[in-house]
Design a protein around this motif. Structure first.
Motif, short mmCIF file in Angstrom:
data_model
loop_
_atom_site.label_atom_id
_atom_site.label_comp_id
_atom_site.label_asym_id
_atom_site.label_seq_id
_atom_site.Cartn_x
_atom_site.Cartn_y
_atom_site.Cartn_z
N THR A 135 -10.70 -50.45 59.82
CA THR A 135 -10.92 -51.67 59.05
C THR A 135 -10.71 -52.94 59.87
O THR A 135 -10.99 -54.04 59.37
CB THR A 135 -10.02 -51.70 57.80
N GLY A 136 -10.26 -52.81 61.11
CA GLY A 136 -10.24 -53.97 61.99
C GLY A 136 -11.64 -54.45 62.32
O GLY A 136 -11.85 -55.64 62.64
N ILE A 137 -12.60 -53.55 62.26
CA ILE A 137 -14.01 -53.94 62.43
C ILE A 137 -14.46 -54.54 61.10
O ILE A 137 -14.50 -53.86 60.08
CB ILE A 137 -14.90 -52.75 62.81
N ARG A 138 -14.79 -55.81 61.12
CA ARG A 138 -15.20 -56.52 59.91
C ARG A 138 -16.67 -56.93 60.02
O ARG A 138 -17.24 -56.94 61.11
CB ARG A 138 -14.34 -57.77 59.71
N GLU A 139 -17.24 -57.25 58.89
CA GLU A 139 -18.58 -57.84 58.86
C GLU A 139 -18.48 -59.18 58.13
O GLU A 139 -17.91 -59.24 57.02
CB GLU A 139 -19.58 -56.92 58.16
N THR A 140 -19.00 -60.22 58.75
CA THR A 140 -19.03 -61.53 58.13
C THR A 140 -20.39 -61.73 57.48
O THR A 140 -21.42 -61.66 58.15
CB THR A 140 -18.78 -62.65 59.16
N MET A 141 -20.38 -61.97 56.19
CA MET A 141 -21.61 -62.28 55.47
C MET A 141 -21.86 -63.78 55.56
O MET A 141 -21.01 -64.59 55.17
CB MET A 141 -21.50 -61.84 54.01
N ILE A 142 -23.00 -64.15 56.11
CA ILE A 142 -23.37 -65.56 56.32
C ILE A 142 -24.58 -65.84 55.44
O ILE A 142 -25.67 -65.31 55.68
CB ILE A 142 -23.67 -65.83 57.81
N LEU A 143 -24.39 -66.69 54.43
CA LEU A 143 -25.40 -66.88 53.39
C LEU A 143 -25.86 -68.34 53.36
O LEU A 143 -25.06 -69.25 53.11
CB LEU A 143 -24.83 -66.49 52.03
N HIS A 144 -27.15 -68.55 53.58
CA HIS A 144 -27.69 -69.91 53.52
C HIS A 144 -27.77 -70.39 52.08
O HIS A 144 -28.15 -69.63 51.17
CB HIS A 144 -29.08 -69.95 54.15
N ASP A 145 -27.45 -71.66 51.85
CA ASP A 145 -27.58 -72.29 50.54
C ASP A 145 -28.85 -73.14 50.48
O ASP A 145 -29.42 -73.51 51.52
CB ASP A 145 -26.37 -73.20 50.27
N GLY A 146 -29.24 -73.47 49.25
CA GLY A 146 -30.31 -74.45 49.04
C GLY A 146 -31.69 -74.00 49.43
O GLY A 146 -32.55 -74.83 49.78
N ILE A 147 -31.96 -72.72 49.35
CA ILE A 147 -33.26 -72.22 49.79
C ILE A 147 -34.31 -72.40 48.70
O ILE A 147 -34.13 -71.98 47.56
CB ILE A 147 -33.17 -70.74 50.19
N GLU A 148 -35.42 -73.06 49.05
CA GLU A 148 -36.65 -73.08 48.28
C GLU A 148 -37.77 -72.89 49.27
O GLU A 148 -37.83 -73.58 50.30
CB GLU A 148 -36.82 -74.39 47.51
N LEU A 149 -38.65 -71.98 48.99
CA LEU A 149 -39.67 -71.62 49.97
C LEU A 149 -40.85 -72.59 49.92
O LEU A 149 -41.26 -73.02 48.86
CB LEU A 149 -40.16 -70.19 49.70
#
Length: 635
Positions: A135-149
């Motif tokens: 569990t020392g190996i982590r994953e960071t979730m990086i989520l963009h805000d304000g998306i409109e295509l």
């Protein structure tokens, strides 16, 4: 939103970007200008996303700490692109590294929308949900805000070693991605005291040194490629064999890298008392060395839960064999040290082993693990020269796993080498059957012959004889004749290079069709030329953009001789003979009274075919699998 409206908005976005001329966060690139440049190369209407900048920078300090800086600017216009670029999962070693997100923003409506603090979330990888040691190996979730295509996304994140824990660093960067890339950059830099080996291949050429190094970085190698088309399809197991790429390493030789791996391997693959007691019980009545080897391999496969995760995170996190056994789970290297410890205690010699991901030679003069599969174990003893694959829990006591693959024993071999080339004598498989129709039993009965050599040799799948051999021969024959049942067999040759056997068998009749015709279909032998084609050889593709590497040249012969007394021959395949640049195919058909003889032979001449040669190779393979070339109709 309609596709037309999306394109209109994209055009407006391009115009707006050019007018507003937003700069990248670093201030050295004009995003509006990059959009204009991309529009001259690619049609935005034809693409879900275009990478304006894909950049990775590796910085290695004098005290052996690594910093990775990833910078991406991408235009997106679809939900699929959102999934791929707006929601990232970035792994890192939280025990020994820090991950920081410097920039996370979205450009639309003529302004930047910065991501909220909640857009960066730390999580445990799903693979480790029941593996607390990892569990020392982590994953960071990086989520963009304000998306409109459509919109533009910019992200910069940095992974930095907290402490010195590496014996060196190495890797590979491939410049072509799944989507078009206007700028694809790699910068590798290190302190003057670090021996840094950096080389570009397949057109990757270092730029003039006009990019300054970070503080303390006296060696700087920059590669900046422009207008990169998407990586061609179908993708193969080893795209570095043909795509522009760079390899880098601080290990000055394969020996130095190998010694670093060997040291961890030997230190961790030691037995404790609990493991010794368990092994003694496991092998209490094993009579031969090969039986011992298989028992150990089966034990690791059935009692240890294999965890599939990128092995690069565990090169310097290897657990002891005792701890792996105690927890009941392990990634590839952990499973290797447990297997090696048990095998060595049982009287075998063992080595860590790396097999190339693809076929052929992979040594490009840079010591890196980038083009290898996950590690395995080579096991040697009386009657045993075997490869243990922890990902499948399988012990291969034969040549097929290493056929035309580069093999490297870290710490023991000077460099990876081809032990068994696919361009030598070639592999061969022959199945021959002499059958007669039994009207009372509604089946075919008779004899057969099987021979397989080279890369097709199934020595490891048949060793031990008895039911194991018969079951495998059943599988082979059932591939050719559906439902075949081998009642007896008599081996004529049995070693790692060639297996040959006479056999007796019966084959149930197929169901009659609506016209009361009895089909007799002649298929392909299990583990034969067609059966072992790699996943990236789909015959439905009339055109392809990648070369075709194969395990080697080979020939497959399928012969069926039928005594059809009591049946009427309604249809026989038409004879076919042709040769082209890829090889040859021949189908001979003969009828002499009640006896019908069909021989189908395909020969593939080389272990690698170019993109241009795909048409010939495909024609050859299609002829082999064509239903019209393998179906007899009787009544």
């Amino acid at each position: 939103m309609s596709r037309i409206m999306m394109i209109v908005l994209a055009a407006l976005l391009i115009a707006t970007a050019a007018f507003a001329a937003p700069m990248t966060y670093t201030g050295n690139l004009d995003i509006g200008q990059m959009m204009n440049e991309a529009g001259k190369v690619w049609d935005f209407e034809d693409n879900d996303s275009i990478l304006l900048l894909e950049s990775v920078r590796y910085s290695y300090t004098a005290d052996q700490r690594l910093t990775e800086t990833h910078h991406r600017v991408v235009w997106i216009s679809s939900e699929n692109a959102i999934d791929h670029y707006a929601d990232l999962r970035v792994p890192y070693d939280s025990d020994r590294q820090d991950l920081t997100v410097d920039v996370l923003r979205t450009w639309r409506d003529d302004r930047w929308i910065e991501a909220r603090e909640t857009a960066v979330v730390q999580t445990t990888p799903y693979a480790f949900r029941h593996a607390p040691d990892y569990t020392g190996i982590r994953e960071t979730m990086i989520l963009h805000d304000g998306i409109e295509l459509p919109c533009i996304l910019e992200c910069i994140y940095v992974i930095e070693d907290k402490q010195a824990f590496r014996s060196g660093f190495e890797g590979q960067f491939i410049f072509q991605k799944n989507d078009p890339a206007l700028n694809s950059w790699l910068i590798v830099e290190a302190a003057q005291s670090i021996p840094l080996n950096v080389k570009g291949f397949n057109g990757a050429i270092a730029a003039d040194r006009d990019l300054p190094g970070n503080e303390g970085m006296d060696q700087v190698f920059s590669f900046r490629m422009k207008n990169m088309e998407p990586a061609p399809i179908p993708g193969t197991d080893d795209p570095a064999a043909y795509l522009p790429h760079v390899q880098f390493s601080t290990f000055n030789s394969w020996t130095q890298l190998g010694n670093a791996i060997k040291g961890e391997f030997l230190m961790r693959s030691m037995m404790n008392d609990v493991l010794k007691d368990s092994l003694e019980t496991l092998l209490v009545d094993a009579e031969t060395m090969i039986e011992k080897a298989h028992r150990i391999a089966d034990f690791v496969d059935t009692h240890q839960r294999y965890i599939n995760y990128d092995p690069k995170w565990f090169v310097s996190r290897v657990r002891s064999a005792g701890r792996v056994y105690e927890t009941g789970y392990g990634v590839s290297m952990d499973q290797c040290v447990l297997t090696a410890a048990m095998m060595r205690e049982a009287g075998f010699e063992v080595w860590p082993v790396m097999l190339s991901e693809g076929f052929g030679s992979i040594d490009e003069g840079v010591a890196t693990l980038a083009r290898f599969q996950s590690p395995g174990v080579w096991v040697s003893g009386p009657g045993v020269e075997a490869y243990f694959d922890p990902s499948t829990g399988t012990l291969h006591n034969g040549l097929s796993p290493i056929y035309n693959r580069s093999v490297w024993l870290p710490g023991f071999d000077d460099q990876p080498t081809l032990r068994w080339s696919g361009d030598g004598e070639g592999s061969r498989i022959v199945t021959s059957f002499n059958l007669s129709w039994d009207a009372d039993a509604e089946m075919w009965t008779g004899s057969g012959y099987y021979e397989a050599g080279g890369g097709y040799c199934p020595f490891d799948k048949m060793e031990g004889g008895g039911d194991r051999s018969r079951e495998y021969l059943n599988d082979v024959c059932s591939g050719v004749l559906s439902g075949a049942d081998v009642s007896e067999f008599s081996p004529m040759s049995f070693d790692r290079f060639t297996v040959a056997s006479d056999l007796s068998l019966s084959v149930p009749a197929s169901e009659r069709d609506d016209l009361d015709r009895l089909p007799f279909v002649i298929g392909d032998p299990t583990d034969g030329l067609i059966d072992v084609l790699p996943h990236y050889v789909p015959l439905y593709l009339a055109e392809r953009g990648t070369p075709v590497p194969l395990a080697g040249s080979g020939e497959q012969v399928v012969k069926v001789k039928l005594n059809v007394a009591g049946l009427e021959v309604v249809r026989l395949p038409e004879p076919v003979t042709f040769n082209n640049g890829a090889g040859s195919f021949e189908l001979t058909v003969a009828q002499d009274g009640d006896v019908v003889t069909i021989v189908r032979t395909i020969s593939v001449q080389r272990s690698k075919y170019s993109v241009e040669e795909w048409t010939d190779l495909r024609a050859l393979l299609l002829a082999e699998v064509s239903e019209s070339n393998r179906t007899i109709l009787l009544r």
